[in-house]
Design a protein around this motif. Structure first.
Motif: not given
Length: 125
Positions: A9-30
């Motif tokens: 679970v990746l928490p954040d205050d705002v999901i704006a464009t999704g870029g930060s979430m995608i970067e984090a998810a990519t690193a975690l999946r690796q």
């Protein structure tokens, strides 16, 4: 720690464009993470600089999203496969009403009040 084999679970205050979430998810999946869930109280879900909508990018990255309707959106049935949006308008309306009558809103944030709302024994938030 090692995310291998875990749902994340990746928490954040705002999901704006999704870029930060995608970067984090990519690193975690690796590193072996299984399912990725992005959670934020505010879903901006804006288009990025190239005009690609955030929800489209998050869905393509296989990231499930959960947030609230503090920023209004109308989701299609297809979009609702990857996003959950909790309606907080009754709760916010109660807060505004209480404050407009000069009352205190602290009672809405006590441990007991939060417990009642979370398990369905309260007033439905």
């Amino acid at each position: 720690g090692d995310p291998g084999g875990y749902d994340i679970v990746l928490p954040d205050d705002v999901i704006a464009t999704g870029g930060s979430m995608i970067e984090a998810a990519t690193a975690l999946r690796q590193r072996g993470a299984k399912n990725i869930y992005a959670v934020a109280p505010h879903l901006g879900l804006y288009k990025d600089g190239k005009g690609v909508p955030a929800l489209e990018k998050l869905a393509a990255a296989n990231i499930k999203v959960l947030g609230t309707n503090t920023i209004p959106h109308e989701f299609t049935d297809d979009q609702l496969r990857t996003i959950g949006c909790v309606d907080v308008s009754p709760f916010v309306a109660d807060l505004i009403l209480e404050k407009s009558k000069g009352g205190s809103i602290s009672k809405y944030f006590s441990d007991e009040a939060l417990f009642k709302r979370s398990n369905g024994n309260g007033n439905g938030y």
